[in-house]
Design an enzyme around this catalytic site. Sequence first.
Site, mmCIF file in Angstrom:
data_model
loop_
_atom_site.group_PDB
_atom_site.id
_atom_site.type_symbol
_atom_site.label_atom_id
_atom_site.label_comp_id
_atom_site.label_asym_id
_atom_site.label_seq_id
_atom_site.Cartn_x
_atom_site.Cartn_y
_atom_site.Cartn_z
ATOM 1 N N LYS A 27 5.058 36.701 13.450
ATOM 2 C CA LYS A 27 3.732 36.993 12.892
ATOM 3 C C LYS A 27 3.320 38.470 13.037
ATOM 4 O O LYS A 27 2.134 38.792 13.019
ATOM 5 C CB LYS A 27 2.625 36.114 13.520
ATOM 6 C CG LYS A 27 2.834 34.635 13.484
ATOM 7 C CD LYS A 27 3.255 34.061 12.176
ATOM 8 C CE LYS A 27 2.273 34.185 11.057
ATOM 9 N NZ LYS A 27 2.858 33.681 9.769
ATOM 10 N N ARG A 38 8.615 39.887 7.750
ATOM 11 C CA ARG A 38 8.997 39.672 6.347
ATOM 12 C C ARG A 38 8.669 40.911 5.519
ATOM 13 O O ARG A 38 9.485 41.359 4.707
ATOM 14 C CB ARG A 38 8.291 38.423 5.798
ATOM 15 C CG ARG A 38 8.460 38.144 4.328
ATOM 16 C CD ARG A 38 9.903 38.180 3.834
ATOM 17 N NE ARG A 38 10.762 37.189 4.459
ATOM 18 C CZ ARG A 38 12.095 37.251 4.473
ATOM 19 N NH1 ARG A 38 12.733 38.272 3.924
ATOM 20 N NH2 ARG A 38 12.802 36.326 5.076
ATOM 21 N N TYR A 51 -0.701 45.961 0.957
ATOM 22 C CA TYR A 51 0.173 46.672 0.022
ATOM 23 C C TYR A 51 1.220 45.701 -0.520
ATOM 24 O O TYR A 51 1.679 44.799 0.183
ATOM 25 C CB TYR A 51 0.880 47.838 0.726
ATOM 26 C CG TYR A 51 0.019 49.079 0.778
ATOM 27 C CD1 TYR A 51 -0.040 49.940 -0.310
ATOM 28 C CD2 TYR A 51 -0.754 49.365 1.908
ATOM 29 C CE1 TYR A 51 -0.844 51.073 -0.272
ATOM 30 C CE2 TYR A 51 -1.554 50.491 1.949
ATOM 31 C CZ TYR A 51 -1.600 51.331 0.860
ATOM 32 O OH TYR A 51 -2.384 52.441 0.888
HETATM 33 N N1 LIG Z 1 2.190 43.973 2.894
HETATM 34 C C1 LIG Z 1 1.945 42.853 3.558
HETATM 35 N N2 LIG Z 1 1.594 41.725 2.909
HETATM 36 C C2 LIG Z 1 1.324 40.602 3.618
HETATM 37 N N3 LIG Z 1 1.396 40.497 4.966
HETATM 38 C C3 LIG Z 1 1.750 41.607 5.632
HETATM 39 C C4 LIG Z 1 2.038 42.814 4.971
HETATM 40 N N4 LIG Z 1 2.345 43.743 5.905
HETATM 41 C C5 LIG Z 1 2.253 43.142 7.084
HETATM 42 N N5 LIG Z 1 1.887 41.857 6.929
HETATM 43 C C6 LIG Z 1 1.654 40.955 8.034
HETATM 44 O O1 LIG Z 1 2.757 40.073 8.190
HETATM 45 C C7 LIG Z 1 2.244 38.991 8.963
HETATM 46 C C8 LIG Z 1 3.256 37.863 8.967
HETATM 47 O O2 LIG Z 1 4.285 38.276 9.843
HETATM 48 P P1 LIG Z 1 5.761 37.728 9.743
HETATM 49 O O3 LIG Z 1 6.312 37.963 8.390
HETATM 50 O O4 LIG Z 1 6.502 38.349 10.870
HETATM 51 O O5 LIG Z 1 5.537 36.190 9.988
HETATM 52 S S1 LIG Z 1 6.656 35.126 10.415
HETATM 53 O O6 LIG Z 1 6.847 35.237 11.859
HETATM 54 O O7 LIG Z 1 7.865 35.406 9.659
HETATM 55 O O8 LIG Z 1 6.044 33.817 10.049
HETATM 56 C C9 LIG Z 1 0.935 38.687 8.283
HETATM 57 O O9 LIG Z 1 0.112 38.063 9.238
HETATM 58 P P2 LIG Z 1 -1.215 37.294 8.803
HETATM 59 O O10 LIG Z 1 -2.111 38.328 8.195
HETATM 60 O O11 LIG Z 1 -1.762 36.769 10.046
HETATM 61 O O12 LIG Z 1 -0.801 36.236 7.825
HETATM 62 C C10 LIG Z 1 0.432 40.057 7.846
HETATM 63 O O13 LIG Z 1 -0.575 40.573 8.665
#
Ligand SMILES: Nc1ncnc2c1ncn2[C@@H]1O[C@H](COP(=O)(O)OS(=O)(=O)O)[C@@H](OP(=O)(O)O)[C@H]1O
Length: 333
Positions: free
Chosen positions: A69, A73, A263
């Site tokens: 989180k 990704r 973004y």
């Molecule tokens: N560009 C962009 N678009 C969307 N989300 C973004 C982006 N950059 C960073 N993030 C942050 O990524 C968080 C999810 O983290 P992970 O991908 O590591 O999650 S996971 O562990 O694979 O489930 C996710 O956490 P949440 O906001 O709590 O959903 C985002 O804060």
Amino acid sequence: MVIPIPCAVAVVGILHQTCTTKSPLMHTSPALMPQSALAAMVESEAQEEEEEDIRVRRLPQAIVIGARKCGTRALLDFLEVHPRVRAARGEVHYFDREERHNLGLSWYRGQMPLSRPGDVTLEKSPAYFVTEAAPARVWRMNTSIQLILILRDPVARVVSDYAQHVHRRVSKDLPPKPIESLVLTRNGDGRVNPNAKMVQTSLYHRHLRRWLRYFKPDQIHLVDGDRLVSQPHSELQQVEDFLGLKRHIRPEHFVFNATKGFYCLAPSVSSGRGKKRRQRCLGSEKGRRHPSVANSTLTALRHFFAGHDERLVQLTGRTFDWMRRNAQQFGEE
Ligand SMILES: Nc1ncnc2c1ncn2[C@@H]1O[C@H](COP(=O)(O)OS(=O)(=O)O)[C@@H](OP(=O)(O)O)[C@H]1O
């Protein structure tokens, strides 16, 4: 083409030559070269081009080990803008899941995308960061592997984890468990339960210390997850440098999507079908709205993690923006 990445990466006994050495001849104008040298150069370039066409599945030279989180990704999808980066599609979970680890390295290699010599193959599985056995397993595969760890405010990470828990709960007819039942002690004293799973994942210094028993600090690159959200290109450029890649990622590759609040990849780099290219945002699971959490719970979490933040600073020498923000809030309380 000369890709400045480490010359030899030993992978389970197989030595992959991953760098190209620029011949001194290449600095000389072809017009000034003797005929035989020119022929040799043409032949070697043709051979290089031929080699570039050989696409095979390779073990990763770098792994995004976590944290869950924190933006793993986004980091991987955005990094793939670089033409020499090849990333495994899903999370591979080879080093944290017993049944997958038992399948052996040939299975693991089979999960990787096809790549050319000089490409950097990557995978991300955030569960590696918190898995006791993972560092030793990764080390046994490749002692000189490069590791990427992305971190964000530990409190925001807990809330993000909780948002996922709420979203994925099996029975949507029942109200979700309150966050307090998942992160605070049961006796109602309002204190954080240090053994709660969501809390444990945010104890970054503890997990990192385990990785540092096997890997040198310069093998682990830390990415600031908050900055990846606010200025992705600059965090990604640092990752390009760490991986020894020629810098390619630029601010124009990203567009801020006001609806999503994050973004996204600009139409020029997102692979749309046909001629229509659209900007590409991460899926709805990423960047979702967080449930509201009582101030008293957030304060308890902030107080709890403050001491752990200090230990992270001692371990890494890095002060993250969230630490300054939280310290300021304490000052105002
Ligand atoms: N560009 C962009 N678009 C969307 N989300 C973004 C982006 N950059 C960073 N993030 C942050 O990524 C968080 C999810 O983290 P992970 O991908 O590591 O999650 S996971 O562990 O694979 O489930 C996710 O956490 P949440 O906001 O709590 O959903 C985002 O804060």
